[in-house]
Write a protein that holds these residues in place. Structure first.
Motif, PDB file in Angstrom:
ATOM      1  N   ARG A 173     -30.966 166.838 -34.151  1.00 50.69           N
ATOM      2  CA  ARG A 173     -32.184 167.584 -33.350  1.00 50.69           C
ATOM      3  C   ARG A 173     -32.228 169.092 -33.690  1.00 50.69           C
ATOM      4  NH1 ARG A 173     -32.736 165.990 -27.397  1.00 50.69           N
ATOM      5  NH2 ARG A 173     -31.297 167.691 -27.194  1.00 50.69           N
TER       6      ARG A 173
ATOM      7  N   ARG B 157     -28.334 165.980 -24.794  1.00 47.43           N
ATOM      8  CA  ARG B 157     -29.100 165.062 -25.533  1.00 47.43           C
ATOM      9  C   ARG B 157     -30.360 164.554 -24.737  1.00 47.43           C
ATOM     10  NH1 ARG B 157     -32.236 162.730 -27.621  1.00 47.43           N
ATOM     11  NH2 ARG B 157     -32.310 161.003 -28.948  1.00 47.43           N
ATOM     12  N   PHE B 158     -30.193 164.471 -23.408  1.00 51.29           N
ATOM     13  CA  PHE B 158     -31.226 163.841 -22.577  1.00 51.29           C
ATOM     14  C   PHE B 158     -31.193 164.974 -21.351  1.00 51.29           C
ATOM     15  CE2 PHE B 158     -29.019 160.040 -24.155  1.00 51.29           C
ATOM     16  CZ  PHE B 158     -30.007 159.483 -24.843  1.00 51.29           C
TER      17      PHE B 158
ATOM     18  N   ARG C 270     -33.896 151.906 -13.368  1.00 54.28           N
ATOM     19  CA  ARG C 270     -33.183 152.104 -14.586  1.00 54.28           C
ATOM     20  C   ARG C 270     -33.812 153.222 -15.295  1.00 54.28           C
ATOM     21  NH1 ARG C 270     -32.113 148.017 -19.080  1.00 54.28           N
ATOM     22  NH2 ARG C 270     -33.738 148.928 -19.957  1.00 54.28           N
ATOM     23  N   ASP C 271     -33.155 154.659 -15.634  1.00 56.85           N
ATOM     24  CA  ASP C 271     -33.797 155.405 -16.459  1.00 56.85           C
ATOM     25  C   ASP C 271     -34.980 156.006 -15.939  1.00 56.85           C
ATOM     26  OD1 ASP C 271     -31.553 155.468 -18.075  1.00 56.85           O
ATOM     27  OD2 ASP C 271     -32.476 154.324 -19.488  1.00 56.85           O
TER      28      ASP C 271
ATOM     29  N   LYS D  44     -34.423 152.235 -35.643  1.00 59.08           N
ATOM     30  CA  LYS D  44     -33.718 153.759 -35.431  1.00 59.08           C
ATOM     31  C   LYS D  44     -32.721 153.767 -36.743  1.00 59.08           C
ATOM     32  CE  LYS D  44     -30.800 156.522 -32.282  1.00 59.08           C
ATOM     33  NZ  LYS D  44     -30.515 156.609 -31.048  1.00 59.08           N
TER      34      LYS D  44
ATOM     35  N   ARG E 222     -33.206 156.460 -39.734  1.00 55.71           N
ATOM     36  CA  ARG E 222     -32.215 157.645 -40.255  1.00 55.71           C
ATOM     37  C   ARG E 222     -31.904 157.295 -41.845  1.00 55.71           C
ATOM     38  NH1 ARG E 222     -27.725 156.837 -36.364  1.00 55.71           N
ATOM     39  NH2 ARG E 222     -28.831 158.432 -35.013  1.00 55.71           N
TER      40      ARG E 222
ATOM     41  N   LYS F 283     -37.126 164.136 -37.383  1.00 53.88           N
ATOM     42  CA  LYS F 283     -36.397 164.423 -36.203  1.00 53.88           C
ATOM     43  C   LYS F 283     -37.098 163.290 -35.075  1.00 53.88           C
ATOM     44  CE  LYS F 283     -35.378 169.101 -37.037  1.00 53.88           C
ATOM     45  NZ  LYS F 283     -33.651 168.739 -37.436  1.00 53.88           N
TER      46      LYS F 283
ATOM     47  N   ILE G  81     -36.454 160.374 -34.150  1.00 54.14           N
ATOM     48  CA  ILE G  81     -35.629 159.419 -33.367  1.00 54.14           C
ATOM     49  C   ILE G  81     -34.804 160.211 -32.364  1.00 54.14           C
ATOM     50  CG2 ILE G  81     -35.139 157.849 -35.075  1.00 54.14           C
ATOM     51  CD1 ILE G  81     -32.677 158.945 -35.854  1.00 54.14           C
ATOM     52  N   TYR G  82     -34.893 161.709 -32.385  1.00 52.30           N
ATOM     53  CA  TYR G  82     -34.276 162.606 -31.728  1.00 52.30           C
ATOM     54  C   TYR G  82     -34.712 162.952 -30.403  1.00 52.30           C
ATOM     55  CZ  TYR G  82     -31.444 163.085 -35.920  1.00 52.30           C
ATOM     56  OH  TYR G  82     -30.576 162.705 -36.895  1.00 52.30           O
ATOM     57  N   GLY G  83     -35.883 162.148 -30.091  1.00 52.28           N
ATOM     58  CA  GLY G  83     -36.766 162.437 -28.990  1.00 52.28           C
ATOM     59  C   GLY G  83     -35.813 161.821 -27.730  1.00 52.28           C
ATOM     60  N   GLU G  84     -36.280 162.222 -26.421  1.00 51.26           N
ATOM     61  CA  GLU G  84     -35.640 161.700 -25.293  1.00 51.26           C
ATOM     62  C   GLU G  84     -36.121 160.181 -24.848  1.00 51.26           C
ATOM     63  OE1 GLU G  84     -35.139 164.733 -22.472  1.00 51.26           O
ATOM     64  OE2 GLU G  84     -34.078 163.450 -20.954  1.00 51.26           O
ATOM     65  N   PHE G  85     -35.325 159.484 -25.851  1.00 45.44           N
ATOM     66  CA  PHE G  85     -35.617 157.990 -25.262  1.00 45.44           C
ATOM     67  C   PHE G  85     -35.111 157.181 -24.380  1.00 45.44           C
ATOM     68  CE2 PHE G  85     -37.318 159.226 -29.617  1.00 45.44           C
ATOM     69  CZ  PHE G  85     -38.757 158.798 -29.562  1.00 45.44           C
ATOM     70  N   ILE G  86     -35.480 156.179 -23.720  1.00 53.75           N
ATOM     71  CA  ILE G  86     -34.825 155.395 -22.856  1.00 53.75           C
ATOM     72  C   ILE G  86     -35.155 154.056 -23.368  1.00 53.75           C
ATOM     73  CG2 ILE G  86     -34.482 156.903 -21.108  1.00 53.75           C
ATOM     74  CD1 ILE G  86     -37.295 154.639 -20.847  1.00 53.75           C
ATOM     75  N   ARG G  87     -34.668 152.924 -22.831  1.00 51.23           N
ATOM     76  CA  ARG G  87     -34.942 151.567 -23.094  1.00 51.23           C
ATOM     77  C   ARG G  87     -35.988 151.303 -22.071  1.00 51.23           C
ATOM     78  NH1 ARG G  87     -32.344 147.387 -26.338  1.00 51.23           N
ATOM     79  NH2 ARG G  87     -30.785 148.745 -26.686  1.00 51.23           N
TER      80      ARG G  87
ATOM     81  N   ARG H 153     -38.408 154.177 -25.391  1.00 53.63           N
ATOM     82  CA  ARG H 153     -39.713 154.891 -25.270  1.00 53.63           C
ATOM     83  C   ARG H 153     -39.465 156.165 -24.704  1.00 53.63           C
ATOM     84  NH1 ARG H 153     -44.293 151.972 -23.360  1.00 53.63           N
ATOM     85  NH2 ARG H 153     -44.150 150.003 -24.201  1.00 53.63           N
TER      86      ARG H 153
ATOM     87  N   PHE I 216     -39.018 159.331 -22.444  1.00 54.88           N
ATOM     88  CA  PHE I 216     -38.714 159.280 -20.602  1.00 54.88           C
ATOM     89  C   PHE I 216     -40.132 159.461 -20.119  1.00 54.88           C
ATOM     90  CE2 PHE I 216     -37.113 162.284 -17.226  1.00 54.88           C
ATOM     91  CZ  PHE I 216     -36.567 161.095 -16.375  1.00 54.88           C
TER      92      PHE I 216
END
Lengths: 317, 366
Positions: A206, A246-247, A276-277, B273, B277, B284, B286-292, B299, B301
């Motif tokens: 990133r 990262r987060f 969660r999250d 993902k 890659r 870029k 996939i480098y976002g701030e993703f959560i499950r 998705r 955050f």
């Protein structure tokens, strides 16, 4: 054709490592065993005219040198013996002696790949030589053989597993080595290693940084060089740093939630959990009690949650 | 992207429609008895995903053409129906789920249109309000250069009044739609994104100006329009760039003619993902701030999604207070915090969109 001969040790070229499979150095145990019982299994050498190359028995030859033997018994094969036969001899001699580590398996695959470009044929040849191999493993073991030496050594020593090595194979070599060094230093477990690779890779991707440069950043150096922290604390510190990098928003929200909980002083019988999250639809509140009086006391805590302006603000954000 | 490999299934080789399509293509075709013959060719390529974008199979749809939109558990769905006219796409968007969805990925066009028409006829006979789209497993308009798809579907929908056809696209060639009798029962929809995202992530698609110009042409032809800000990508400065897209949209088209606008932040199956890659190493995304998410998809955050939605929804509201605005696959919290309302349970979004179609396209139930 193999013949048993007494070979002058100075004529054995140990620098020629074409057929070397073992990653183990010569040990005192082996030296002591040879001193006591002599060479039980003879090394296999290839007659090259004025010198001999080693097909198998690198450690045994080295032990004999250390002991000071001037001549050793060996099985000698003709210089005309084709390469595939030599490879089979090397593989069989190693594979039937002891379990091989992934790097040794990789060397076997690399040797067989010289004569079998097709993975299925390679796996079959290896299996016939005494080292059973599934075709799906061939590509991985070839990849392992191409990794930088420090990573290969880490695999041989067992503190990096093959799946982690495959993750490292996707990185630039300097990054792979830097991470390997970090894992060795912090003795991270398997899942921690994978998590660290993922976070470091994604932060570097990133931010257009190299992983090696990321791991050299002052904030990480400070954590790693903190003389007040033990290895576990440093490990936690490094992983927390990378996760936050990262987060940043998720970790920020987690920290804000923890702060709210701390301020609310819920006690040991009330548990307030976030989804969660922070993705799910609901927070959950658990109250533990064994009498109505205890439940009434929990009600006070619930009221405190309901009337806390900071928690209200947190939920509304 | 032009077709470089063409396969015709033996069972359809004599159909006049197939001959018509073949006459539009310069590449010679191969008759196959099993689609796996074409798959085998595709899989030999160094990148089968790219190869599949120029390989076309003309075949029969052995399943149903009309299916409910798969939706996703835990999030609010709009009750859409998918008309499966073909599969895959000629464009190469880095985020596209079709890269992972089809095994192997290959262009397939279903030529048994009689079966498709029979299904539509049955659906029309119910006289229930339905929103139907062809842009779920493919881009709706890529087929028009070789087939008569839009020239058949648009007049067919014009002859009834309970269903609306939505043609979703990232292309700008709308020539096939010109002069067709549509009776406002077909709406043409564009996926919109910022110029930066279009340039970096939507390889082979039309640029924003071209999409908006095409939308204006459709508006001039009397078609109702729709727009989908989906997938929205979160990056530094994205709010201002999406707001600028909103401004350009309303500088181009009449808000009165927009049936709905959807917002949806990028979400993806975890297995995508690795594909992104590998196939799009400079992306870029996939480098976002993703959560499950609750449905297992990755998705952004949630507070980040809400922040972007809120800002863009506000901008849209400033420009078009009356336009129907909805989220594709979001939960009540997102609706509440970004739009200030929660759709009623048990089909609230569906009713909202149905009403928009009734109002703007003249749909009638019963």
């Amino acid at each position: 054709m193999r013949t048993e001969s007494d070979v002058p040790i100075e004529k054995i070229d140990s620098g020629e490592e074409t057929f070397r499979i073992t990653t183990c150095p010569c040990t005192d145990d082996l030296t002591a065993s040879i001193r006591s019982c002599g060479l039980i299994n003879l090394p296999i050498l290839r007659d090259r005219g004025s010198t001999f190359g080693i097909i198998s028995g690198f450690r045994r030859v080295e032990a004999c040198r250390q002991i000071g033997f001037s001549r050793i018994p060996a099985r000698v094969v003709s210089r005309d013996l084709d390469e595939s036969h030599c490879i089979r001899l090397a593989v069989t001699d190693n594979a039937l002696q002891r379990p091989l580590n992934p790097l040794e398996a990789s060397r076997i695959v690399t040797l067989f790949s010289r004569i079998h470009p097709d993975h299925a044929a390679l796996a079959e040849a290896s299996t016939l030589a005494g080292f059973p191999l599934h075709p799906a493993m061939v590509e991985k073991l070839i990849t392992l053989g191409r990794l930088p030496h420090p990573v290969q050594e880490a695999v041989a020593e067992g503190f990096i597993t093959l799946p982690v090595a495959m993750d490292l194979a996707d990185l630039d070599p300097k990054g792979a080595v830097a991470l390997t060094t970090l894992f060795d230093r912090l003795k991270l477990g398997f899942s921690q290693q994978r998590e660290t690779i993922l976070w470091a890779t994604e932060v570097a991707g990133r931010e257009d940084l190299s992983i090696a440069d990321l791991l050299k950043e002052p904030a990480l150096e400070e954590i790693l060089n903190d003389s007040q922290s033990d290895r576990v604390q440093k490990s936690l510190g490094v992983r927390s740093y990378l996760k936050k990098r990262r987060f940043p928003y998720l970790v920020g929200r987690e920290e804000a939630f923890k702060k709210c909980i701390k301020k609310l002083k819920l006690g040991a019988d009330v548990f307030l959990l976030h989804p969660r999250d922070f993705e799910g639809p609901a927070y959950s509140l658990t109250l533990q009690f064994n009498t109505l009086e205890a439940l009434s006391a929990r009600k006070t805590t619930v009221d405190r949650i309901l009337n806390d302006p900071d928690f209200k603000k947190f939920l509304e954000q | 992207m032009s077709v470089s490999a063409l396969y015709v299934h033996e069972s359809v080789k004599d159909l006049p429609r197939v001959h018509h399509i073949l006459s539009k293509l310069t590449v010679s075709h191969q008759i196959i008895t099993d689609v796996r013959q074409a798959y085998a060719d595709i899989m030999k390529a160094p990148d089968p995903i790219v190869k599949g974008k120029s390989a076309l199979i003309l075949t029969r749809n052995k399943g149903t053409f009309l299916r409910p939109c798969p939706g996703t558990r835990g999030y609010t769905c709009c009750g859409y129906r998918v008309l499966r006219v073909g599969t895959y796409c000629t464009m190469d968007c880095s985020y596209c789920i079709l890269q992972a969805y089809f095994h192997p990925p290959i262009l397939q066009f279903f030529v048994n249109q009689e079966d498709l028409m029979a299904e539509l006829k049955s659906l029309f006979a119910t006289r229930l309000i339905q929103r139907i789209g062809t842009g779920e497993f493919t881009d709706s308009l890529i087929w028009d250069r070789w087939t008569d798809l839009s020239r058949v579907l648009v007049p067919t929908f014009s002859e009834q009044s309970s269903c609306i056809l939505e043609l979703k696209t990232k292309t700008a060639d709308v020539s096939a739609l010109q002069g067709l009798r549509h009776n406002r029962k077909t709406l043409v929809a564009w996926s919109l994104n910022t110029p930066r995202v279009i340039e970096t992530e939507e390889r082979g698609s039309a640029d924003l100006s071209a999409r908006l110009t095409a939308a204006v042409r459709c508006q001039e032809e009397g078609y109702p329009l729709a727009f989908h800000f989906d997938p929205m990508v979160i990056y530094e400065g994205c709010e201002a760039e999406y707001a600028a897209v909103v401004d350009r949209l309303f500088a181009s088209v009449n808000p009165e003619n927009i049936v709905w606008i959807s917002l949806g932040a990028f979400r993806f199956q975890p297995e995508l993902k690795a594909i992104i890659r590998r196939r799009h190493p400079h992306s870029k995304l996939i480098y976002g701030e993703f959560i499950r998410g609750m449905d297992g998809k990755m998705r952004y955050f949630k507070p980040l999604r809400i922040r972007l939605y809120r800002e863009i929804a506000c901008r849209i509201r400033q420009k078009a207070p009356e336009v129907t605005l909805y989220f594709c696959m979001e939960d009540d919290e997102v609706w509440e915090k970004a739009l200030g309302r929660i759709p009623p349970r048990g089909g609230g979004v569906k009713r909202m969109l149905d009403e928009a179609a009734i109002k703007k396209c003249g749909l009638k139930e019963g």
